[in-house]
Design a protein around this motif. Structure first.
Motif, PDB file in Angstrom:
ATOM      1  N   VAL A 191     -57.140 -12.117 -42.132  1.00 49.77           N
ATOM      2  CA  VAL A 191     -58.347 -11.361 -42.456  1.00 49.77           C
ATOM      3  C   VAL A 191     -58.534 -10.278 -41.397  1.00 49.77           C
ATOM      4  CG1 VAL A 191     -60.834 -11.478 -42.885  1.00 49.77           C
ATOM      5  CG2 VAL A 191     -59.374 -13.433 -43.463  1.00 49.77           C
ATOM      6  N   ALA A 192     -58.610  -9.033 -41.848  1.00 48.69           N
ATOM      7  CA  ALA A 192     -58.845  -7.924 -40.927  1.00 48.69           C
ATOM      8  C   ALA A 192     -60.258  -7.401 -41.137  1.00 48.69           C
ATOM      9  CB  ALA A 192     -57.829  -6.812 -41.174  1.00 48.69           C
ATOM     10  N   ASP A 193     -60.862  -6.950 -40.062  1.00 49.93           N
ATOM     11  CA  ASP A 193     -62.163  -6.289 -40.145  1.00 49.93           C
ATOM     12  C   ASP A 193     -61.876  -4.801 -40.372  1.00 49.93           C
ATOM     13  OD1 ASP A 193     -64.633  -5.032 -39.573  1.00 49.93           O
ATOM     14  OD2 ASP A 193     -65.216  -6.698 -38.257  1.00 49.93           O
ATOM     15  N   SER A 194     -62.321  -4.271 -41.514  1.00 47.29           N
ATOM     16  CA  SER A 194     -61.923  -2.913 -41.903  1.00 47.29           C
ATOM     17  C   SER A 194     -62.528  -1.798 -41.041  1.00 47.29           C
ATOM     18  CB  SER A 194     -62.325  -2.635 -43.361  1.00 47.29           C
ATOM     19  OG  SER A 194     -61.651  -3.482 -44.243  1.00 47.29           O
ATOM     20  N   GLN A 195     -63.516  -2.141 -40.217  1.00 44.55           N
ATOM     21  CA  GLN A 195     -64.175  -1.073 -39.460  1.00 44.55           C
ATOM     22  C   GLN A 195     -63.195  -0.387 -38.494  1.00 44.55           C
ATOM     23  OE1 GLN A 195     -68.533  -2.315 -38.376  1.00 44.55           O
ATOM     24  NE2 GLN A 195     -67.301  -4.191 -38.411  1.00 44.55           N
ATOM     25  N   TRP A 196     -63.352   0.948 -38.416  1.00 46.10           N
ATOM     26  CA  TRP A 196     -62.500   1.726 -37.511  1.00 46.10           C
ATOM     27  C   TRP A 196     -62.488   1.121 -36.115  1.00 46.10           C
ATOM     28  CZ3 TRP A 196     -58.906   4.995 -38.701  1.00 46.10           C
ATOM     29  CH2 TRP A 196     -59.029   5.825 -39.817  1.00 46.10           C
ATOM     30  N   SER A 197     -63.687   0.732 -35.659  1.00 44.34           N
ATOM     31  CA  SER A 197     -63.818   0.256 -34.278  1.00 44.34           C
ATOM     32  C   SER A 197     -63.043  -1.035 -34.024  1.00 44.34           C
ATOM     33  CB  SER A 197     -65.299   0.023 -33.971  1.00 44.34           C
ATOM     34  OG  SER A 197     -65.840  -0.891 -34.906  1.00 44.34           O
ATOM     35  N   LYS A 198     -62.580  -1.695 -35.091  1.00 41.21           N
ATOM     36  CA  LYS A 198     -61.893  -2.988 -34.920  1.00 41.21           C
ATOM     37  C   LYS A 198     -60.373  -2.863 -35.010  1.00 41.21           C
ATOM     38  CE  LYS A 198     -65.783  -5.266 -34.800  1.00 41.21           C
ATOM     39  NZ  LYS A 198     -66.243  -6.124 -33.712  1.00 41.21           N
ATOM     40  N   THR A 199     -59.891  -1.633 -35.118  1.00 40.36           N
ATOM     41  CA  THR A 199     -58.460  -1.424 -35.304  1.00 40.36           C
ATOM     42  C   THR A 199     -57.625  -2.155 -34.253  1.00 40.36           C
ATOM     43  OG1 THR A 199     -58.926   0.738 -36.249  1.00 40.36           O
ATOM     44  CG2 THR A 199     -56.656   0.322 -35.562  1.00 40.36           C
ATOM     45  N   ALA A 200     -57.988  -1.955 -32.991  1.00 34.41           N
ATOM     46  CA  ALA A 200     -57.189  -2.559 -31.917  1.00 34.41           C
ATOM     47  C   ALA A 200     -57.235  -4.086 -31.991  1.00 34.41           C
ATOM     48  CB  ALA A 200     -57.686  -2.091 -30.555  1.00 34.41           C
ATOM     49  N   GLU A 201     -58.433  -4.633 -32.288  1.00 37.99           N
ATOM     50  CA  GLU A 201     -58.555  -6.095 -32.371  1.00 37.99           C
ATOM     51  C   GLU A 201     -57.708  -6.666 -33.499  1.00 37.99           C
ATOM     52  OE1 GLU A 201     -62.503  -7.989 -32.227  1.00 37.99           O
ATOM     53  OE2 GLU A 201     -63.179  -6.121 -31.294  1.00 37.99           O
ATOM     54  N   ASN A 202     -57.681  -5.951 -34.632  1.00 32.75           N
ATOM     55  CA  ASN A 202     -56.856  -6.401 -35.759  1.00 32.75           C
ATOM     56  C   ASN A 202     -55.384  -6.451 -35.358  1.00 32.75           C
ATOM     57  OD1 ASN A 202     -59.029  -6.569 -37.567  1.00 32.75           O
ATOM     58  ND2 ASN A 202     -58.809  -4.432 -38.208  1.00 32.75           N
ATOM     59  N   VAL A 203     -54.944  -5.378 -34.742  1.00 35.06           N
ATOM     60  CA  VAL A 203     -53.527  -5.288 -34.368  1.00 35.06           C
ATOM     61  C   VAL A 203     -53.180  -6.367 -33.346  1.00 35.06           C
ATOM     62  CG1 VAL A 203     -51.803  -3.838 -33.205  1.00 35.06           C
ATOM     63  CG2 VAL A 203     -53.337  -2.847 -34.929  1.00 35.06           C
ATOM     64  N   GLU A 204     -54.080  -6.571 -32.399  1.00 36.14           N
ATOM     65  CA  GLU A 204     -53.848  -7.575 -31.369  1.00 36.14           C
ATOM     66  C   GLU A 204     -53.780  -8.979 -31.988  1.00 36.14           C
ATOM     67  OE1 GLU A 204     -55.940  -9.216 -27.250  1.00 36.14           O
ATOM     68  OE2 GLU A 204     -56.984  -7.762 -28.504  1.00 36.14           O
ATOM     69  N   SER A 205     -54.687  -9.240 -32.928  1.00 32.73           N
ATOM     70  CA  SER A 205     -54.723 -10.550 -33.552  1.00 32.73           C
ATOM     71  C   SER A 205     -53.475 -10.794 -34.403  1.00 32.73           C
ATOM     72  CB  SER A 205     -55.984 -10.684 -34.407  1.00 32.73           C
ATOM     73  OG  SER A 205     -56.004 -11.924 -35.069  1.00 32.73           O
ATOM     74  N   PHE A 206     -53.001  -9.745 -35.067  1.00 35.21           N
ATOM     75  CA  PHE A 206     -51.792  -9.910 -35.883  1.00 35.21           C
ATOM     76  C   PHE A 206     -50.588 -10.215 -34.988  1.00 35.21           C
ATOM     77  CE2 PHE A 206     -48.214  -8.887 -38.564  1.00 35.21           C
ATOM     78  CZ  PHE A 206     -48.590  -9.426 -39.773  1.00 35.21           C
ATOM     79  N   ALA A 207     -50.518  -9.522 -33.851  1.00 34.94           N
ATOM     80  CA  ALA A 207     -49.419  -9.766 -32.907  1.00 34.94           C
ATOM     81  C   ALA A 207     -49.499 -11.194 -32.369  1.00 34.94           C
ATOM     82  CB  ALA A 207     -49.477  -8.756 -31.766  1.00 34.94           C
ATOM     83  N   ASP A 208     -50.721 -11.648 -32.154  1.00 35.90           N
ATOM     84  CA  ASP A 208     -50.971 -12.999 -31.665  1.00 35.90           C
ATOM     85  C   ASP A 208     -50.523 -14.042 -32.708  1.00 35.90           C
ATOM     86  OD1 ASP A 208     -52.748 -14.891 -29.905  1.00 35.90           O
ATOM     87  OD2 ASP A 208     -53.604 -15.081 -31.912  1.00 35.90           O
ATOM     88  N   LEU A 209     -50.774 -13.757 -33.973  1.00 40.52           N
ATOM     89  CA  LEU A 209     -50.314 -14.630 -35.061  1.00 40.52           C
ATOM     90  C   LEU A 209     -48.788 -14.719 -35.062  1.00 40.52           C
ATOM     91  CD1 LEU A 209     -50.512 -16.186 -37.786  1.00 40.52           C
ATOM     92  CD2 LEU A 209     -50.648 -13.963 -38.924  1.00 40.52           C
ATOM     93  N   GLU A 210     -48.168 -13.558 -34.969  1.00 41.06           N
ATOM     94  CA  GLU A 210     -46.713 -13.495 -34.974  1.00 41.06           C
ATOM     95  C   GLU A 210     -46.152 -14.353 -33.830  1.00 41.06           C
ATOM     96  OE1 GLU A 210     -45.786  -9.314 -35.148  1.00 41.06           O
ATOM     97  OE2 GLU A 210     -43.647  -9.797 -34.958  1.00 41.06           O
ATOM     98  N   GLU A 211     -46.740 -14.171 -32.664  1.00 39.76           N
ATOM     99  CA  GLU A 211     -46.282 -14.886 -31.471  1.00 39.76           C
ATOM    100  C   GLU A 211     -46.509 -16.400 -31.616  1.00 39.76           C
ATOM    101  OE1 GLU A 211     -44.704 -14.336 -28.874  1.00 39.76           O
ATOM    102  OE2 GLU A 211     -45.359 -15.705 -27.291  1.00 39.76           O
ATOM    103  N   ASN A 212     -47.671 -16.790 -32.096  1.00 42.93           N
ATOM    104  CA  ASN A 212     -47.961 -18.228 -32.222  1.00 42.93           C
ATOM    105  C   ASN A 212     -47.093 -18.883 -33.286  1.00 42.93           C
ATOM    106  OD1 ASN A 212     -49.790 -18.415 -30.147  1.00 42.93           O
ATOM    107  ND2 ASN A 212     -51.568 -17.963 -31.434  1.00 42.93           N
ATOM    108  N   LEU A 213     -46.764 -18.160 -34.340  1.00 40.07           N
ATOM    109  CA  LEU A 213     -45.838 -18.703 -35.337  1.00 40.07           C
ATOM    110  C   LEU A 213     -44.466 -18.895 -34.704  1.00 40.07           C
ATOM    111  CD1 LEU A 213     -46.738 -16.655 -38.554  1.00 40.07           C
ATOM    112  CD2 LEU A 213     -47.008 -19.116 -38.221  1.00 40.07           C
TER     113      LEU A 213
END
Ligand code: GDP
Ligand code: MG
Lengths: 160, 210
Positions: free
Chosen positions: B102-124
């Motif tokens: 789940v991504a937060d679509s707000q512009w201001s959350k772009t970096a957090e989304n990307v960071e969280s996706f990378a974190d998912l990749e790493e934890n998998l």
């Protein structure tokens, strides 16, 4: 890949668990894995085994982290004491957990005592499972049920 | 890793909602729980802080007739999004058969989304899974807010791997996109499960083309 239990595995675990309940006078027990899957369940007091497994796996994982902080390899058991009911969690394998629920009329010493051999007996089941020893699994033909969406909102008028 | 009990004729599958803090993971489950057909759901349990932030996880079992002759149970979890709870995220992710990011679509959350996706990749990766091998879908949530990034931008930043994944726009509190997301991940997880379990036959000698 999936963890698969066949009739034989289920029967063996059932025997171990019933014996444990009988000897320890505990109410019920659930066997779950670290992902929260329910692998087996016997007795009373486990009306919501799915939730017990999810939370049990969480509690045990958290306790493992606590153990790590203390420099212990792991805590082999975790005990939560309540006014009337208590819960005892015992590691079976690094991936499998035995959750025992008992009234405080039962004796925690007995529960602890009989949990160990039960855990050992069940460990054998899971070690054979992992090693794929003489598996006699039924035909593994899974067919998806035809139909549209699996889940949907209930029609609003059903709420009445 | 799914779980099959032939004796009870039951299949258990695990779906995890992942994403940055406050993106709407818990809200997805709340909406599903509040509106789904009563016979399909169990209770929704949240292990949360007093301020309603997810501390450990949310958990909701769903049941479906998805495989002939078997009861299919989906165990649906959310992870706590806050960066500091990474240990907990790993615990919840264990044995997951499918993930909803789940991504937060707000512009201001772009970096957090990307960071969280990378974190998912790493934890998998840490648990021996690979993001390209596990079923997952994306959900671009909070489409009702004024300052949201356009979908093509979210696709560009989050859905940019070799194999594009299904993505849904959503407004989780209103239900928009919520069931579409759930049904898609359930479908993908089931397809993979059935495929993995038919492989044995495909691998039998007479089927191998050399
Ligand atoms: N406007 C708007 N608010 C949302 C949406 N989804 C979630 N929220 C709100 O965002 C906040 C955080 O949601 P929550 O589900 O707790 O986030 P989580 O940390 O991912 O579990 C809550 O106040 C929700 O009501 C949405 O689609 N639109
Ligand atoms: Mg949450």
């Amino acid at each position: 890949m999936a963890k698969v239990l066949n009739e034989g595995d289920v029967a063996r675990m059932r025997k171990v668990l019933l014996e444990l309940l009988d000897r320890s006078e505990a109410d019920g027990c659930v066997v779950c894995d670290s992902g929260g899957y329910v692998l087996a369940q016997e007795g009373r007091g486990t009306t919501d085994p799915l939730l017990l497994s999810a939370l049990g796996a969480g509690v045990f994982a958290a306790s493992r982290e606590l153990a790590r902080i203390l420099g212990e390899d792991e805590f082999s058991a975790v005990f939560h004491q309540g006014e009337r009911k208590s819960i005892f969690l015992r590691a079976v394998t690094p991936e499998v957990l035995l959750v025992i629920i008992f009234s405080n009329t039962a004796n925690v010493g007995l529960v602890r005592l009989y949990a160990s051999p039960a855990a050992l007996a069940m460990r054998a089941v899971f070690e054979e499972l992992d090693a794929g020893v003489h598996r006699d699994d039924p035909e593994r033909a899974f067919v998806l049920t035809e139909g549209g969406d699996l889940f949907g909102a209930a029609p609003p008028d059903k709420d009445r | 890793m799914s779980f099959v009990n032939f004796s009870k004729r039951e299949v258990q599958l695990k779906i995890v909602y992942y994403g940055p803090g406050l993106c709407g993971k818990t809200t997805n489950l709340q909406t599903i729980h509040a509106t789904i057909n009563p016979h399909a759901k169990g209770s929704l349990t949240s292990v949360a802080t007093s301020k309603d932030r997810t501390l450990f996880f949310d958990f909701m079992p769903l049941v479906a007739q998805a495989i002939d002759g078997y009861t299919t149970r989906f165990q649906v979890y959310t992870v706590p999004g806050q960066v500091m709870y990474n240990t907990t995220r790993r615990l919840v992710l264990r044995g997951a058969d499918g993930v909803v990011f789940v991504a937060d679509s707000q512009w201001s959350k772009t970096a957090e989304n990307v960071e969280s996706f990378a974190d998912l990749e790493e934890n998998l990766r840490l648990q021996g899974d690979h993001i390209d091998q596990i079923p997952y879908v994306l959900q671009y949530n909070k489409r009702d807010l004024p300052d949201v990034a356009p979908v093509h931008y979210l696709e560009y930043t989050l859905n940019n791997r070799a194999a594009r994944r299904p993505a849904f726009m959503a407004v989780a509190p209103d239900g928009r996109g919520v069931f579409e997301t759930l049904n898609m991940i359930a479908r993908m997880v089931l397809n993979r499960f059935v495929k993995q379990h038919s492989r044995r036959e495909a691998e039998s000698p007479e089927m191998v083309l050399v």
